[in-house]
Design an enzyme around this catalytic site. Structure first.
Site, mmCIF file in Angstrom:
data_model
loop_
_atom_site.group_PDB
_atom_site.id
_atom_site.type_symbol
_atom_site.label_atom_id
_atom_site.label_comp_id
_atom_site.label_asym_id
_atom_site.label_seq_id
_atom_site.Cartn_x
_atom_site.Cartn_y
_atom_site.Cartn_z
ATOM 1 N N LYS A 9 0.832 -1.214 0.000
ATOM 2 C CA LYS A 9 0.000 0.000 0.000
ATOM 3 C C LYS A 9 0.865 1.263 0.000
ATOM 4 C CE LYS A 9 -3.881 -2.301 2.315
ATOM 5 N NZ LYS A 9 -4.772 -2.325 3.494
ATOM 6 N N TYR A 47 -12.648 -2.135 -3.582
ATOM 7 C CA TYR A 47 -13.225 -2.438 -2.254
ATOM 8 C C TYR A 47 -14.753 -2.489 -2.309
ATOM 9 C CZ TYR A 47 -8.607 -1.811 -0.137
ATOM 10 O OH TYR A 47 -7.291 -1.955 0.221
ATOM 11 N N ASN A 113 -1.781 0.000 7.004
ATOM 12 C CA ASN A 113 -1.209 -1.264 7.475
ATOM 13 C C ASN A 113 -0.345 -1.969 6.418
ATOM 14 O OD1 ASN A 113 -3.182 -2.097 5.791
ATOM 15 N ND2 ASN A 113 -4.277 -3.400 7.267
ATOM 16 N N HIS A 116 -1.881 -5.681 1.577
ATOM 17 C CA HIS A 116 -3.182 -6.316 1.388
ATOM 18 C C HIS A 116 -2.928 -7.713 0.843
ATOM 19 C CE1 HIS A 116 -7.253 -7.162 -0.096
ATOM 20 N NE2 HIS A 116 -6.647 -7.600 -1.180
ATOM 21 N N GLU A 127 -9.367 -10.442 -7.651
ATOM 22 C CA GLU A 127 -8.416 -9.340 -7.464
ATOM 23 C C GLU A 127 -7.241 -9.423 -8.452
ATOM 24 O OE1 GLU A 127 -7.437 -9.502 -3.294
ATOM 25 O OE2 GLU A 127 -9.384 -8.714 -2.692
#
Ligand SMILES: Nc1ncnc2c1ncn2[C@@H]1O[C@H](COP(=O)(O)OP(=O)(O)O)[C@@H](O)[C@H]1O
Ligand SMILES: Nc1ccn([C@H]2C[C@H](O)[C@@H](COP(=O)(O)OP(=O)(O)O)O2)c(=O)n1
Length: 597
Positions: A9, A47, A113, A116, A127
């Protein structure tokens, strides 16, 4: 092998190399990767399962705040393994419960965080397809795939501070394809070229690169060398004599494989001694040695501006033919001197009185004939099957033989010149220092010379008759592999009605129509002679210099169609003849000098 999608990310993007290192150390394979900038629309799409949840906007904003690295990772149980390696969702918690995890090491909190990972096989499939769509678009290299992309659906998004301009998924994909294209087609060769350039530091680096790339082009459309014609025939059939005439009238260069090998013998090197012994025994020198020597001579002739090179006495074995095509170039055609053994023997014994050659004695001559029948005649069959042999009745007096040859070369040159003239090349290549002008005036003169095509008795495939008794099917496959020779049984290819040697993968088909002689099963013809792949390394050792320069003029056209079957001197094969008879006709009475039993 299971696959999963992994994202680095924006908060961890600056440390992506560390992430990838840990990924690889953990036994994952990075199947695909792409660095990209998400747009809000794309992030929301990604998402979609969180639609309506209060954190979605923040999450999308975060995901669009900088670039991300998308990867397809594979490993047994990749989905679970990657999630374990990522650690708990909240980086703060991760630091106490899984201190070595990605999120503990590279993340900040529950949102920022670092990574993913897909949470199920279905999610992984979706994905992966999201970031790496299966039907990729063709990259528009002209516009530059890596340039700024318009935002999807007209949505305007502010690029992150100091971040490169955003790119659409299409352009990201295009960039990946462009990268792949360059890596598979160019990077290796170009890197080699630049390494050589840096070593040699030439005064004109661009010209140097052009030369290098032409020589080492792994996907050549044409040869960088002058045109090549093979001159083949038994020992004493007159190859050298007639080559001198062609050189005189057409400005070609004569390169005799035998002469090159004899020069090597003179060098007294270990290799020279081995070659000398082989010549005396009438054996054929391994192809990679001869091709190394020939290539140097062809490069030299090309650089000197020769319009063509007569390669005399090569290839002498079928596998050498394929090897030469792969390592040097494809010949325009093969001029074959058809001559019975008795005639050749008389000539060689006569030549031996003055030639000083170690092999012009009756013992060596007999061995050479045997080698020629067993190993070199199949080369003629090979090229005949491709329709690229110009067969000459070589028993006639020198002048008569030459008239036929002259007509062949005149026609070939004319066809070639017409083809070259019709090409819409932007400009003629610059003249090369020391280039000889094409002898157009001579060409015009020789074109007027009379042809003896209608003269004389039929000169039907004399050598073929004479050598017929020795030409059993599969002769190449069955031949013993003499010490020092390079054709193992696995590399051998049946000739004539069976299999043909592999087509050099690099070379296009000759223009002359080819009708397979009887049956040449496609699958077997694809079997590569082992020597093709086994020997280039040796050759590189022999011929290390990147010396050849580009061909000074466009490649000329392939030879003209064969003359009519009634022609008594030029015995070119026709497809119908080939189909009917790789075996020889029974009327061998036509042969003036049958082969001794
Ligand atoms: N058409 C011909 N008629 C008679 N003698 C010839 C003919 N062609 C060549 N010769 C002679 O035969 C010998 C062998 O010829 P050469 O050209 O050296 O053969 P190759 O190069 O095929 O071994 C030479 O002595 C040459 O003068
Ligand atoms: N491509 C070649 C050409 C010649 N040789 C060797 C074997 C031949 O008997 C000798 C002499 O060849 P050269 O072509 O000069 O002479 P002949 O046509 O046999 O009279 O050299 C070879 O091994 N491979």
């Amino acid at each position: 092998m299971e696959q999963t999608l992994a994202l680095v990310k924006p908060d961890a993007f600056a440390r992506k190399d560390e992430v990838v290192l840990k990924v690889v150390s953990a036994g994952f394979t990075v199947e695909k990767s792409a660095e990209l900038q998400l747009t809000p629309a794309r992030a929301a799409q990604f998402y979609a399962e969180h639609a309506g949840k209060p954190f979605l906007d923040d999450l999308c904003n975060f995901m669009c705040s900088g670039r991300v690295l998308a990867m397809v990772l594979s490993k047994e149980g990749a989905i679970k393994a990657w999630r374990e390696l990522m650690g708990p969702t909240d980086s703060v918690a991760a630091r106490s419960t899984a201190p070595d995890s990605m999120r503990a090491l590279f993340g900040t909190d529950k949102q920022k965080n670092a990574c993913h990972g897909s949470d199920s096989p279905e999610a992984a499939a979706r994905e992966i397809a999201f970031f790496f769509p299966p039907s990729g678009e063709i990259p528009d290299l002209a516009t530059g795939a890596a340039q700024a992309a318009p935002m999807e659906g007209g949505a305007a998004a502010e690029p992150a501070a100091n971040a490169p301009p955003a790119r659409s998924e299409g352009q990201v994909r295009a960039a990946a394809l462009a990268k792949e294209y360059l890596e598979t087609k160019l990077t290796g060769t170009l890197t080699g070229a630049l390494a050589e350039l840096a070593k040699d530091t030439p005064a004109d680096p661009i010209a140097y690169l052009v030369d290098y790339l032409r020589k080492f082009n792994p996907h050549p459309q044409g040869s960088p060398y002058a045109k090549i014609v093979f001159v083949l025939g038994g020992p004493g059939s007159g190859k050298g004599t007639q080559s001198a005439n062609i050189v005189r009238d057409f400005g070609w260069t004569h390169v005799s494989a035998g002469d090159l090998l004899r020069d090597e013998v003179q060098s007294k090197s270990t290799q020279g001694k081995m070659i000398g012994d082989m010549i005396k025994n009438g054996q054929i020198v391994p192809g990679h040695i001869t091709i190394g020597l020939l290539k140097k001579a062809i490069v030299k002739a090309t650089d000197a501006g020769a319009p063509g090179v007569l390669v005399d006495g090569f290839p002498r074995k079928v596998d050498q033919a394929g090897m030469f095509e792969k390592m040097v170039a494809k010949a325009e055609f093969t001029l074959f001197f058809d001559c019975p053994e008795k005639v050749m023997e008389e000539r060689l014994l006569e030549r031996g009185k003055t030639s000083g050659r170690s092999d012009d004695n009756i013992k060596s001559i007999k061995k050479r004939f045997k080698t020629f029948v067993e190993q070199s005649m199949p080369v003629i069959d090979y090229y005949e099957a491709k329709g690229s042999v110009r067969r000459i009745n070589a028993t006639k007096p020198v002048d008569e033989v030459y008239r036929t040859i002259n007509a062949i070369f005149t026609e070939a040159m004319q066809v070639g010149n017409e083809k070259a003239a019709s090409l819409t090349a932007p400009a003629a290549p610059p003249a090369r220092a020391g280039s000889k002008p094409k002898p157009q005036a001579q060409l015009a003169e020789v074109a007027k010379m009379p042809s003896n095509k209608s003269e004389g008795e039929a000169g039907p495939a004399l050598t073929r008759h004479v050598f017929s008794t020795a030409l059993a099917p599969n002769v190449v496959a069955e031949q013993p592999s003499a010490e020092g020779q390079e054709m193992p049984a696995s590399a051998a290819v049946p000739v004539g009605s069976e299999t043909l040697p592999v087509e050099a993968a690099v070379a296009p088909e000759p223009a002359a129509p080819y009708v397979a002689p009887v049956v040449a099963p496609a699958e077997t013809s694809l079997e590569a002679p082992a020597e093709l792949s086994a020997e280039p390394a040796d050759d590189q050792a022999l011929d290390p210099e990147p010396e050849p320069k580009p061909k000074p003029e466009p490649a000329l056209a392939p030879p003209p169609p064969p003359p009519p079957a009634s022609d008594s001197d030029v015995l070119s094969p026709r497809s119908d003849q080939l189909q009917a008879a790789p075996e020889l006709p029974e009327d061998s009475a036509q042969s003036p000098t049958p082969m001794p039993a």
